[in-house]
Design an enzyme around this catalytic site. Structure first.
Site, PDB file in Angstrom:
ATOM      1  CE  LYS A 283       0.733   1.846   3.390  1.00 19.87           C
ATOM      2  NZ  LYS A 283       1.952   2.352   4.075  1.00 19.87           N
TER       3      LYS A 283
ATOM      4  CE1 TYR B 139      -1.989  -0.108   7.751  1.00 23.86           C
ATOM      5  CE2 TYR B 139      -0.723   1.877   7.342  1.00 23.86           C
ATOM      6  CZ  TYR B 139      -0.806   0.499   7.373  1.00 23.86           C
ATOM      7  OH  TYR B 139       0.275  -0.262   7.017  1.00 23.86           O
TER       8      TYR B 139
HETATM    9  P1  NDP Z   1      12.550   1.164   2.247  1.00 24.07           P
HETATM   10  O1  NDP Z   1      13.128   2.428   1.732  1.00 24.07           O
HETATM   11  O2  NDP Z   1      13.048   0.645   3.539  1.00 24.07           O
HETATM   12  O3  NDP Z   1      12.770   0.017   1.162  1.00 24.07           O
HETATM   13  C1  NDP Z   1      12.399   0.157  -0.188  1.00 24.07           C
HETATM   14  C2  NDP Z   1      13.292  -0.725  -1.053  1.00 24.07           C
HETATM   15  O4  NDP Z   1      12.865  -0.563  -2.399  1.00 24.07           O
HETATM   16  C3  NDP Z   1      14.769  -0.316  -1.058  1.00 24.07           C
HETATM   17  O5  NDP Z   1      15.487  -0.878   0.006  1.00 24.07           O
HETATM   18  C4  NDP Z   1      15.239  -0.825  -2.405  1.00 24.07           C
HETATM   19  O6  NDP Z   1      15.504  -2.225  -2.298  1.00 24.07           O
HETATM   20  C5  NDP Z   1      13.981  -0.704  -3.286  1.00 24.07           C
HETATM   21  N1  NDP Z   1      14.051   0.455  -4.200  1.00 24.07           N
HETATM   22  C6  NDP Z   1      13.948   0.372  -5.552  1.00 24.07           C
HETATM   23  N2  NDP Z   1      14.026   1.582  -6.093  1.00 24.07           N
HETATM   24  C7  NDP Z   1      14.209   2.463  -5.097  1.00 24.07           C
HETATM   25  C8  NDP Z   1      14.359   3.885  -5.046  1.00 24.07           C
HETATM   26  N3  NDP Z   1      14.334   4.637  -6.157  1.00 24.07           N
HETATM   27  N4  NDP Z   1      14.515   4.464  -3.836  1.00 24.07           N
HETATM   28  C9  NDP Z   1      14.520   3.743  -2.716  1.00 24.07           C
HETATM   29  N5  NDP Z   1      14.383   2.375  -2.707  1.00 24.07           N
HETATM   30  C10 NDP Z   1      14.225   1.744  -3.883  1.00 24.07           C
HETATM   31  O7  NDP Z   1      10.971   1.361   2.269  1.00 24.07           O
HETATM   32  P2  NDP Z   1       9.921   0.506   3.095  1.00 24.07           P
HETATM   33  O8  NDP Z   1      10.326  -0.904   3.074  1.00 24.07           O
HETATM   34  O9  NDP Z   1       9.653   1.149   4.375  1.00 24.07           O
HETATM   35  O10 NDP Z   1       8.582   0.725   2.199  1.00 24.07           O
HETATM   36  C11 NDP Z   1       8.381   0.043   0.978  1.00 24.07           C
HETATM   37  C12 NDP Z   1       6.893  -0.060   0.668  1.00 24.07           C
HETATM   38  O11 NDP Z   1       6.264  -0.797   1.695  1.00 24.07           O
HETATM   39  C13 NDP Z   1       6.150   1.265   0.587  1.00 24.07           C
HETATM   40  O12 NDP Z   1       5.214   1.227  -0.445  1.00 24.07           O
HETATM   41  C14 NDP Z   1       5.444   1.384   1.928  1.00 24.07           C
HETATM   42  O13 NDP Z   1       4.259   2.134   1.887  1.00 24.07           O
HETATM   43  C15 NDP Z   1       5.162  -0.075   2.242  1.00 24.07           C
HETATM   44  N6  NDP Z   1       5.085  -0.347   3.674  1.00 24.07           N
HETATM   45  C16 NDP Z   1       4.014  -1.042   4.150  1.00 24.07           C
HETATM   46  C17 NDP Z   1       3.904  -1.316   5.483  1.00 24.07           C
HETATM   47  C18 NDP Z   1       2.756  -2.119   5.983  1.00 24.07           C
HETATM   48  O14 NDP Z   1       2.606  -2.248   7.196  1.00 24.07           O
HETATM   49  N7  NDP Z   1       1.927  -2.688   5.109  1.00 24.07           N
HETATM   50  C19 NDP Z   1       4.895  -0.848   6.452  1.00 24.07           C
HETATM   51  C20 NDP Z   1       6.020  -0.187   5.843  1.00 24.07           C
HETATM   52  C21 NDP Z   1       6.087   0.066   4.497  1.00 24.07           C
HETATM   53  P3  NDP Z   1      16.653  -2.922  -3.166  1.00 24.07           P
HETATM   54  O15 NDP Z   1      17.937  -2.284  -2.720  1.00 24.07           O
HETATM   55  O16 NDP Z   1      16.531  -4.336  -2.793  1.00 24.07           O
HETATM   56  O17 NDP Z   1      16.341  -2.652  -4.605  1.00 24.07           O
END
Ligand code: NDP
Length: 372
Positions: free
Chosen positions: A138, A223
């Site tokens: 989401k 949410y």
């Molecule tokens: P993070 O920044 O921690 O991780 C995102 C990952 O996406 C990065 O580590 C990277 O992984 C990849 N990525 C690819 N392109 C990019 C870019 N241009 N910039 C940054 N990262 C990139 O974010 P979150 O994990 O916190 O959030 C990710 C998603 O999950 C969001 O959509 C957020 O809304 C959702 N979310 C949902 C939650 C829930 O409870 N349902 C809780 C937290 C987040 P790599 O290096 O492997 O390519």
């Protein structure tokens, strides 16, 4: 509501110290055990090995119907690390350039997209074209039109599209929904959803409108949006909204800091919600009806969720949301299970339509009517 549960709740209400275990929660435990023996698991590749991707991977260690088998990442060092931690074979590792080849990999059923919001739509379309089921975090997209493109692409490719709505599968949330459906609160009149936290690092993608598509509303306010819908059990017919900004430098144009929003529902029920990146300890749902109420605080965090009604506390042992979510998604995708509250692409599009309307209402100061 059956008489046994009413009886248990009565005891709880009078003897505060004795919590009740909802019948629904027991059903979940029973279902988990039975279904664990039925058929192969859902084999999932996670795309985006960041903070939430890591949480999901850890939670999947205890799944019984879903299994982490692959990764898609732009960071080779993370791929190596995950291969070691989760025994992922080389042939199931991809990057953003080559992952379309996943179509030739018979050992992966679904890709779970856990990247910044702006990537959900383009990645989902590529995953669908590769013939794999799509799970998107989401918010599903940056707006309703994009969300609809995802739905259409998955339909065309005959794959399923689910949204990572973990609260839609959370036992205490579902118990309150069951009580509302059973008429335990009488005619529902009001929902309040307060969702927020103080966001840190100003350089993170969540504060970049191109990658986030907005601010707190897309991230945490969502949410309260879907909470209002599943708690009241109706679709809103209109939205009003007001925006405030205390730090225009951190919260640039296109990144909302705080939005207050209100919904009206066909029955006459109303909702009043707050979404913010500037306040901590804001994680509360309150539902009020003519005969009773339910309150949850925390209501949408990773848990334990705390929930009580006018009859007493709903005290079910904490379950890891992401473990339940992935097991339930396995049943939805592989065995056609219908969840109590939908978590499919169409449901995601409804939330995006409402968020589009909230932004419009906040910008124009006018009430925006909705047809969902
Ligand atoms: P993070 O920044 O921690 O991780 C995102 C990952 O996406 C990065 O580590 C990277 O992984 C990849 N990525 C690819 N392109 C990019 C870019 N241009 N910039 C940054 N990262 C990139 O974010 P979150 O994990 O916190 O959030 C990710 C998603 O999950 C969001 O959509 C957020 O809304 C959702 N979310 C949902 C939650 C829930 O409870 N349902 C809780 C937290 C987040 P790599 O290096 O492997 O390519």
């Amino acid at each position: 509501m059956n008489s046994r549960r009413r009886f248990l709740q009565k005891i709880t209400a009078s003897a505060f110290a004795i919590p009740f275990v909802p019948a629904y929660a027991k059903n979940i435990a029973r279902q988990t055990n039975t279904l664990a023996q039925e058929g192969p698991p859902l084999r999932v590749a996670i795309m985006g090995l960041g903070s939430y991707g890591t949480r999901v991977a850890e939670a999947m260690r205890t799944c019984t119907r879903a299994k982490l088998v692959g990764v898609i990442s732009g960071t080779p060092a993370k791929i190596k690390d995950w291969q070691g931690k989760y025994s992922i074979p080389e042939k199931n590792c991809y990057n953003y350039e080559n992952f379309d080849k996943i179509k030739d990999n018979p050992d992966i059923d679904a890709v779970y997209i856990i990247t910044p919001n702006a990537l959900h739509r383009p990645m989902a379309i590529r995953v669908a074209k590769a013939g794999k089921h799509v799970i998107s975090e989401k918010p599903m997209a940056l707006n309703a039109a994009e969300g609809q493109e995802m739905v259409d692409a998955c339909k065309k490719a005959k794959v399923k599209l689910l949204i990572g709505y973990r609260m839609h599968l959370e036992p205490k949330t579902l118990e309150i929904i069951h009580m509302r459906k059973a008429g335990d609160f009488g005619k529902v009149m009001f929902f309040q959803g307060l969702c927020g936290f103080r966001i840190g690092d100003p350089t993170q993608w969540r504060l970049n409108p191109k990658l986030a598509g907005g601010g707190a509303m897309m991230d945490i306010g969502i949410y309260a949006v879907n909470g209002a819908r599943y708690m009241i059990g109706e679709e809103p017919t209109y939205v009003t909204a007001q925006e405030t900004k205390t730090d225009p430098e951190k919260f640039k144009e296109g990144v909302d800091e705080t939005i207050l929003f209100q919904f009206g529902f066909p029955s006459g029920a109303v909702a009043s919600c707050l979404s913010t990146y500037s306040m901590n300890n804001l994680d509360r749902f309150f539902l009020n009806g003519e005969k009773g109420y339910a309150e949850m605080q925390p209501s949408t965090g990773y848990g334990p969720i705390k929930a009580r009604t006018n009859r007493g506390e709903i005290d079910y042992p904490h379950v890891t949301h992401q473990t339940v979510q992935m097991d339930e998604m396995a049943d939805i995708i592989l065995r056609g299970k219908q969840p109590e509250v939908p978590i499919d692409g169409e449901e995601g599009v409804k939330d995006m339509k409402i968020i589009d309307a909230i932004y419009l209402a906040a910008k124009t100061g006018k009430r925006v009517d909705l047809k969902l």
